[in-house]
Write a protein that holds these residues in place. Structure first.
Motif, PDB file in Angstrom:
ATOM      1  N   GLY A  19       0.798  -1.224   0.000  1.00 63.23           N
ATOM      2  CA  GLY A  19       0.000   0.000   0.000  1.00 63.23           C
ATOM      3  C   GLY A  19       0.823   1.262   0.000  1.00 63.23           C
ATOM      4  N   GLU A  20       2.104   1.155   0.370  1.00 60.91           N
ATOM      5  CA  GLU A  20       2.955   2.325   0.498  1.00 60.91           C
ATOM      6  C   GLU A  20       3.421   2.849  -0.847  1.00 60.91           C
ATOM      7  OE1 GLU A  20       7.162   3.509   2.735  1.00 60.91           O
ATOM      8  OE2 GLU A  20       6.294   1.511   2.958  1.00 60.91           O
ATOM      9  N   ILE A  21       3.432   1.991  -1.863  1.00 56.07           N
ATOM     10  CA  ILE A  21       3.983   2.410  -3.138  1.00 56.07           C
ATOM     11  C   ILE A  21       3.007   3.256  -3.943  1.00 56.07           C
ATOM     12  CG2 ILE A  21       5.455   0.388  -3.271  1.00 56.07           C
ATOM     13  CD1 ILE A  21       3.558  -0.799  -5.325  1.00 56.07           C
ATOM     14  N   ARG A  22       1.742   3.294  -3.531  1.00 53.83           N
ATOM     15  CA  ARG A  22       0.767   4.081  -4.260  1.00 53.83           C
ATOM     16  C   ARG A  22       1.009   5.572  -4.035  1.00 53.83           C
ATOM     17  NH1 ARG A  22      -3.977   1.905  -6.430  1.00 53.83           N
ATOM     18  NH2 ARG A  22      -3.569  -0.260  -6.989  1.00 53.83           N
ATOM     19  N   GLY A  23       0.986   6.351  -5.110  1.00 52.73           N
ATOM     20  CA  GLY A  23       1.126   7.791  -5.004  1.00 52.73           C
ATOM     21  C   GLY A  23      -0.233   8.459  -5.004  1.00 52.73           C
ATOM     22  N   MET A  24      -0.228   9.778  -5.090  1.00 50.63           N
ATOM     23  CA  MET A  24      -1.476  10.541  -5.106  1.00 50.63           C
ATOM     24  C   MET A  24      -2.195  10.332  -6.440  1.00 50.63           C
ATOM     25  SD  MET A  24      -1.603  11.960  -2.171  1.00 50.63           S
ATOM     26  CE  MET A  24      -2.813  13.257  -2.377  1.00 50.63           C
ATOM     27  N   ALA A  25      -3.508  10.296  -6.391  1.00 51.23           N
ATOM     28  CA  ALA A  25      -4.302  10.161  -7.610  1.00 51.23           C
ATOM     29  C   ALA A  25      -4.141  11.405  -8.477  1.00 51.23           C
ATOM     30  CB  ALA A  25      -5.774   9.958  -7.251  1.00 51.23           C
TER      31      ALA A  25
ATOM     32  N   LEU B 251     -12.162   8.769 -21.368  1.00 46.59           N
ATOM     33  CA  LEU B 251     -12.516  10.024 -20.707  1.00 46.59           C
ATOM     34  C   LEU B 251     -13.178   9.745 -19.360  1.00 46.59           C
ATOM     35  CD1 LEU B 251     -13.920  12.139 -23.700  1.00 46.59           C
ATOM     36  CD2 LEU B 251     -11.589  12.067 -22.805  1.00 46.59           C
ATOM     37  N   GLY B 252     -12.775  10.504 -18.348  1.00 49.23           N
ATOM     38  CA  GLY B 252     -13.372  10.379 -17.026  1.00 49.23           C
ATOM     39  C   GLY B 252     -12.618   9.485 -16.079  1.00 49.23           C
ATOM     40  N   GLU B 253     -11.702   8.642 -16.594  1.00 53.95           N
ATOM     41  CA  GLU B 253     -10.925   7.788 -15.697  1.00 53.95           C
ATOM     42  C   GLU B 253      -9.872   8.620 -14.967  1.00 53.95           C
ATOM     43  OE1 GLU B 253     -10.188   3.489 -16.744  1.00 53.95           O
ATOM     44  OE2 GLU B 253     -10.151   4.375 -18.750  1.00 53.95           O
ATOM     45  N   ARG B 254      -9.592   8.235 -13.724  1.00 54.45           N
ATOM     46  CA  ARG B 254      -8.588   8.937 -12.927  1.00 54.45           C
ATOM     47  C   ARG B 254      -7.519   7.923 -12.515  1.00 54.45           C
ATOM     48  NH1 ARG B 254      -9.206  13.857 -10.109  1.00 54.45           N
ATOM     49  NH2 ARG B 254     -11.471  13.694 -10.420  1.00 54.45           N
ATOM     50  N   THR B 255      -6.288   8.186 -12.905  1.00 57.89           N
ATOM     51  CA  THR B 255      -5.202   7.238 -12.664  1.00 57.89           C
ATOM     52  C   THR B 255      -4.499   7.511 -11.330  1.00 57.89           C
ATOM     53  OG1 THR B 255      -3.656   8.630 -13.896  1.00 57.89           O
ATOM     54  CG2 THR B 255      -4.784   6.891 -15.116  1.00 57.89           C
ATOM     55  N   VAL B 256      -3.897   6.446 -10.803  1.00 55.39           N
ATOM     56  CA  VAL B 256      -3.096   6.531  -9.578  1.00 55.39           C
ATOM     57  C   VAL B 256      -1.759   5.850  -9.857  1.00 55.39           C
ATOM     58  CG1 VAL B 256      -2.913   5.901  -7.142  1.00 55.39           C
ATOM     59  CG2 VAL B 256      -5.149   6.464  -8.119  1.00 55.39           C
ATOM     60  N   PRO B 257      -0.621   6.512  -9.612  1.00 55.07           N
ATOM     61  CA  PRO B 257       0.670   5.893  -9.875  1.00 55.07           C
ATOM     62  C   PRO B 257       1.183   5.106  -8.674  1.00 55.07           C
ATOM     63  CG  PRO B 257       1.010   8.169  -9.270  1.00 55.07           C
ATOM     64  CD  PRO B 257      -0.488   7.931  -9.212  1.00 55.07           C
ATOM     65  N   ALA B 258       1.867   4.019  -8.941  1.00 53.19           N
ATOM     66  CA  ALA B 258       2.550   3.250  -7.900  1.00 53.19           C
ATOM     67  C   ALA B 258       4.023   3.179  -8.285  1.00 53.19           C
ATOM     68  CB  ALA B 258       1.965   1.856  -7.778  1.00 53.19           C
ATOM     69  N   THR B 259       4.894   3.740  -7.442  1.00 50.89           N
ATOM     70  CA  THR B 259       6.318   3.833  -7.755  1.00 50.89           C
ATOM     71  C   THR B 259       7.109   2.863  -6.888  1.00 50.89           C
ATOM     72  OG1 THR B 259       6.066   6.176  -8.324  1.00 50.89           O
ATOM     73  CG2 THR B 259       8.301   5.388  -7.878  1.00 50.89           C
ATOM     74  N   ARG B 260       7.993   2.103  -7.531  1.00 44.84           N
ATOM     75  CA  ARG B 260       8.815   1.147  -6.791  1.00 44.84           C
ATOM     76  C   ARG B 260      10.265   1.275  -7.250  1.00 44.84           C
ATOM     77  NH1 ARG B 260       8.006  -3.408  -3.873  1.00 44.84           N
ATOM     78  NH2 ARG B 260       5.790  -3.505  -4.379  1.00 44.84           N
ATOM     79  N   PHE B 261      11.154   1.430  -6.279  1.00 50.32           N
ATOM     80  CA  PHE B 261      12.593   1.485  -6.565  1.00 50.32           C
ATOM     81  C   PHE B 261      13.067   0.094  -6.965  1.00 50.32           C
ATOM     82  CE2 PHE B 261      17.070   1.455  -5.703  1.00 50.32           C
ATOM     83  CZ  PHE B 261      17.494   2.733  -6.029  1.00 50.32           C
ATOM     84  N   THR B 262      13.828  -0.005  -8.082  1.00 52.02           N
ATOM     85  CA  THR B 262      14.233  -1.330  -8.561  1.00 52.02           C
ATOM     86  C   THR B 262      15.730  -1.502  -8.765  1.00 52.02           C
ATOM     87  OG1 THR B 262      13.832  -0.645 -10.858  1.00 52.02           O
ATOM     88  CG2 THR B 262      12.027  -1.758  -9.711  1.00 52.02           C
ATOM     89  N   GLY B 263      16.523  -0.435  -8.710  1.00 50.59           N
ATOM     90  CA  GLY B 263      17.940  -0.661  -8.959  1.00 50.59           C
ATOM     91  C   GLY B 263      18.828   0.510  -8.609  1.00 50.59           C
ATOM     92  N   LEU B 264      20.016   0.202  -8.092  1.00 49.61           N
ATOM     93  CA  LEU B 264      21.048   1.203  -7.805  1.00 49.61           C
ATOM     94  C   LEU B 264      22.380   0.597  -8.198  1.00 49.61           C
ATOM     95  CD1 LEU B 264      21.875   3.944  -6.463  1.00 49.61           C
ATOM     96  CD2 LEU B 264      22.260   2.619  -4.375  1.00 49.61           C
ATOM     97  N   SER B 265      23.119   1.285  -9.089  1.00 47.65           N
ATOM     98  CA  SER B 265      24.398   0.781  -9.557  1.00 47.65           C
ATOM     99  C   SER B 265      25.433   1.890  -9.487  1.00 47.65           C
ATOM    100  CB  SER B 265      24.271   0.266 -10.994  1.00 47.65           C
ATOM    101  OG  SER B 265      25.508  -0.189 -11.486  1.00 47.65           O
ATOM    102  N   GLY B 266      26.531   1.643  -8.758  1.00 39.76           N
ATOM    103  CA  GLY B 266      27.576   2.642  -8.664  1.00 39.76           C
ATOM    104  C   GLY B 266      28.379   2.484  -7.392  1.00 39.76           C
ATOM    105  N   PRO B 267      29.340   3.384  -7.189  1.00 36.92           N
ATOM    106  CA  PRO B 267      29.659   4.507  -8.080  1.00 36.92           C
ATOM    107  C   PRO B 267      30.396   4.041  -9.331  1.00 36.92           C
ATOM    108  CG  PRO B 267      31.218   4.440  -6.263  1.00 36.92           C
ATOM    109  CD  PRO B 267      30.200   3.367  -5.976  1.00 36.92           C
ATOM    110  N   LYS B 268      30.137   4.727 -10.454  1.00 39.31           N
ATOM    111  CA  LYS B 268      30.765   4.389 -11.729  1.00 39.31           C
ATOM    112  C   LYS B 268      31.404   5.640 -12.330  1.00 39.31           C
ATOM    113  CE  LYS B 268      27.709   0.529 -12.888  1.00 39.31           C
ATOM    114  NZ  LYS B 268      28.778  -0.484 -12.892  1.00 39.31           N
TER     115      LYS B 268
END
Length: 329
Positions: free
Chosen positions: A34-40, A134-151
């Protein structure tokens, strides 16, 4: 490690190691579903915004803006262009209202605070599950998937940061995006760029473009062709813009053309390239235009209508790029 001439400062190394550990801990933070959901989205999918977007992009498909044409189309009503998916949930300029902090925000903020203030986007891959109406309202869900470095990069030392965004309408996922950026410490002007690094600017190769790059590897300049109406198109795409067919094949171009337009790039620095260099739009006799560098002549010698021919340059052990040279060269 010592502080002798040419040595490494042990305290600095310890500080860098501590920062890397803190950054890694942020990247590995576990998040609940539930935490990954952002604001509508502030506004539902609406026709005025679709009109603004299609006008800016130059997309004249009537299924997006003409109610009568859309009613007779495959969807039976107006739908939003799939590539608009980010538009509906982008925060305003002032980022007003309540914002939802994600692990991505934490990592990017920490990099900024520690001098990694430069940023360049390196990858963006979108997948569309269905059209929005038309009329639909989307909600984003963001998830961190990768960190590579330092390069080490030509821009400076940095970290590659990757995350996924899934957009939902209700509980149904409608689109997904993988996004990757390089967050880097801007390199000092007097610092030499890294040596013998792989060419950093690599093209995106997918199901729509792989035939083109397979041709380049064989010394062929391939142009996508509609298998139904025969229209040639570049850049390649999944659907013919004329007849909307998904059938695809290709032809091999002669490899000659004329400079249709061009710019001479002086600044900012580009990884793997020495400035100034010419980037040209080349018009082929087959009726399409391609973008590429013009080589083997001074930038001042390039002009509109200049005859050119294709050449293929090995950029590193794996990458070959089509470029252009004066036809008489």
């Amino acid at each position: 490690m010592t502080g002798a001439e040419g040595g490494t400062n042990a305290a600095a190394v310890t500080e860098d190691d501590a920062f890397h550990e803190r950054l890694t801990a942020l990247a590995e933070r576990q998040i609940e579903a539930g935490e990954i959901r952002g604001m509508a989205a502030t506004d539902p999918v609406n026709l005025p915004m679709i009109r603004h977007w299609t006008d800016a992009i130059g997309d004249a498909n009537p299924l997006y803006t003409d109610p009568e044409a859309a009613a007779d189309g495959v969807h039976g009503e107006i739908v939003a262009p799939p590539a608009m998916i980010q538009v509906w949930t982008m925060p305003g300029v002032n980022r007003g209202g309540k914002q939802v902090s994600t692990p991505v925000d934490d990592v990017l903020r920490t990099l900024d605070e520690n001098g990694y203030t430069g940023v360049v986007a390196t990858n963006c891959e979108q997948t569309y599950h269905r059209y929005l109406r038309l009329g639909e309202r989307t909600v984003p869900a963001t998830r961190f998937t990768g960190l590579s470095g330092p390069k080490r990069t030509a821009l400076g030392e940095g970290y590659f940061v990757t995350w996924d965004v899934t957009w939902y309408s209700g509980d149904e996922p409608v689109a997904r995006m993988l996004f990757r950026v390089l967050k880097f410490r801007p390199r000092e002007r007097e610092e030499d760029p890294p040596k013998a690094a792989p060419y950093p600017l690599r093209p995106a190769v997918n199901r729509d473009t792989e035939f083109f790059w397979e041709g380049v590897a064989k010394g062929e300049l391939r142009i996508q062709k509609c298998a139904d109406c025969g229209e040639l198109r570049h850049p390649p795409g999944p659907v013919c813009p004329s007849c909307r067919s998904a059938g695809r094949t290709h032809v091999v171009a002669t490899g000659e053309g004329e400079v249709y337009s061009y710019v001479v790039h002086h600044h900012p620095p580009v990884p793997g390239r020495e400035t100034p260099f010419v980037v040209a739009v080349v018009e082929l006799p087959e009726g399409v235009r391609l973008v590429g560098n013009v080589l083997e002549c001074e930038p001042s010698e390039v002009g509109i209508g200049m005859p050119v021919r294709v050449t293929y340059r090995q950029m590193d052990d794996e990458l070959i790029l089509p470029m252009w040279v004066p036809r008489e060269a």
